[in-house]
Design an enzyme around this catalytic site. Sequence first.
Site, PDB file in Angstrom:
ATOM      1  N   HIS A 149       0.815  -1.122   0.050  1.00 50.42           N
ATOM      2  CA  HIS A 149      -0.035   0.102  -0.006  1.00 50.42           C
ATOM      3  C   HIS A 149       1.087   1.287  -0.084  1.00 50.42           C
ATOM      4  CE1 HIS A 149      -2.834   2.847   1.857  1.00 50.42           C
ATOM      5  NE2 HIS A 149      -3.884   2.093   1.285  1.00 50.42           N
ATOM      6  N   LYS A 169     -10.858  -1.222  10.016  1.00 51.19           N
ATOM      7  CA  LYS A 169     -10.938  -2.592   9.218  1.00 51.19           C
ATOM      8  C   LYS A 169     -11.306  -3.658   9.933  1.00 51.19           C
ATOM      9  CE  LYS A 169      -7.584  -0.552   6.094  1.00 51.19           C
ATOM     10  NZ  LYS A 169      -8.137   0.111   4.794  1.00 51.19           N
ATOM     11  N   ASP A 208       2.675  -4.990   7.871  1.00 51.41           N
ATOM     12  CA  ASP A 208       1.759  -4.146   7.856  1.00 51.41           C
ATOM     13  C   ASP A 208       0.479  -5.134   7.924  1.00 51.41           C
ATOM     14  OD1 ASP A 208      -0.710  -2.836   6.800  1.00 51.41           O
ATOM     15  OD2 ASP A 208       0.416  -1.872   4.845  1.00 51.41           O
ATOM     16  N   CYS A 222      -4.615   2.356  -3.833  1.00 50.61           N
ATOM     17  CA  CYS A 222      -3.528   3.003  -3.228  1.00 50.61           C
ATOM     18  C   CYS A 222      -2.348   1.842  -3.493  1.00 50.61           C
ATOM     19  CB  CYS A 222      -3.886   3.104  -1.555  1.00 50.61           C
ATOM     20  SG  CYS A 222      -4.869   4.455  -1.376  1.00 50.61           S
ATOM     21  N   GLN A 267      -4.895  -5.506   6.558  1.00 53.04           N
ATOM     22  CA  GLN A 267      -5.737  -6.248   6.052  1.00 53.04           C
ATOM     23  C   GLN A 267      -5.841  -7.810   6.625  1.00 53.04           C
ATOM     24  OE1 GLN A 267      -8.051  -5.479   3.855  1.00 53.04           O
ATOM     25  NE2 GLN A 267      -7.200  -3.479   3.417  1.00 53.04           N
TER      26      GLN A 267
END
Length: 414
Positions: free
Chosen positions: A131, A234, A208, A372, A211
């Site tokens: 991202h 999220k 990261d 993104c 998600q």
Amino acid sequence: MKEAATIQKGINVYAVRKQFPILNREVKGKPLVYFDNAATSQKPQQVIDALVNYYSNYNANIHRGIHTLAEEATAAYEATRDAVQKFMHAALREEIIFTRGTTEGINLVAYTWGRQHVKEGDEIIISGMEHHSNIVPWQVLCGEKKAVLKIIPITEEGELDLEAYKKLLTSKTKIVSVVHASNSLGTVNPVKEIIKAAHEAGAVVVIDGAQSTVHLDIDVQKMDCDFFVCSAHKLYGPTGVGVLYGKKKLLESMPVFQGGGEMIKEVTFEKTTFNDLPYKYEAGTPNIADVIAFKAALDFIQKTGKENIRLHEDELLQYATEQLQQIPSLKIIGTAKEKVSVVSFVIDKVHPQDIGILLDNQGIAVRTGHHCTQPVMDRFCIPGTARASFAVYNTKEEIDALIKGLHKTIKMLS
Ligand code: PMP
């Protein structure tokens, strides 16, 4: 939504749906089908109630007050930290720092550990499926320090080329920062293997988890990452709150990020001493209400059951993939063996934007564009994709509506 269809594995999806008030609304005269969960998930009533309850009953600034409201607000805020620690299996509560979100977490590490350790000629490795928030902070740091940014290539299936990754690692590698699950391809990366190799080369690793955290079990100790970042919005929680997990000894050794109230022990004009973890990195009045409501989101996930959620989402992913594959002019971008419930696709001679607009006319929310992740689009030589991403409250009937909507779209545009 008809309740006649079978109850999907482990959860009663219709009972789950009843907890999300927004799912009752219509869009353009059709029942809302919300497939933009990778951008942000919808919020259950208990999260909304937690926000209203805080502002209605115990709104106060935290930590410094001795009055009842301040004590109640502090206790609720800190209870979220305990819940996050448990949720991520962190060893210590002070390893959990509240941020504004994933983006701020990555920037925090780049500006502190990064600035302290990265020198001219050093190397930072990210992957080709990051991202923008896991690209730009490292580019800025490399620019400032004259360091080199190296990229792990992606295969045609949308997986990371691990052999190539291992060849990129050198004694100059200071940081490896990779996405756990890709928001545009759905790929779940083998982070344990990536972390082990990075540690052998002497690098620290940032994961990261924007998600992955909602879909997969997160155990930062087993993973052995040095830093892990995610966003509450999220995870069925509010916007404006995120988490930075960091190993205590790293967080302690790093310089401060922002200066201000709360992050200090003592201030004189000559010298300031900084607060202990985690407050050292939480300058100023934080997003108290949303941090408190984040716990309600984690409670929702725990009560529904992470394993149940994952099984349900896997079933939706598999069903959607099979259905989409039957549309001859449609191509799925991202066919990794291990995926979270994200399906990106392109359709011959139809711009993704048009797919999005025509589906919206049918009440179906998907995301279109580069998500993104512009370098991913460049890698696959496409301007963008349409992306459907599924959450615990989605159903197979909604996927049927998507497929019907796509047939209609294709008919209209060809
Ligand atoms: N990384 C990934 C993989 C993401 O999907 C996102 C959000 N789309 C981010 C980072 C940034 O998260 P936020 O905007 O919540 O800071």
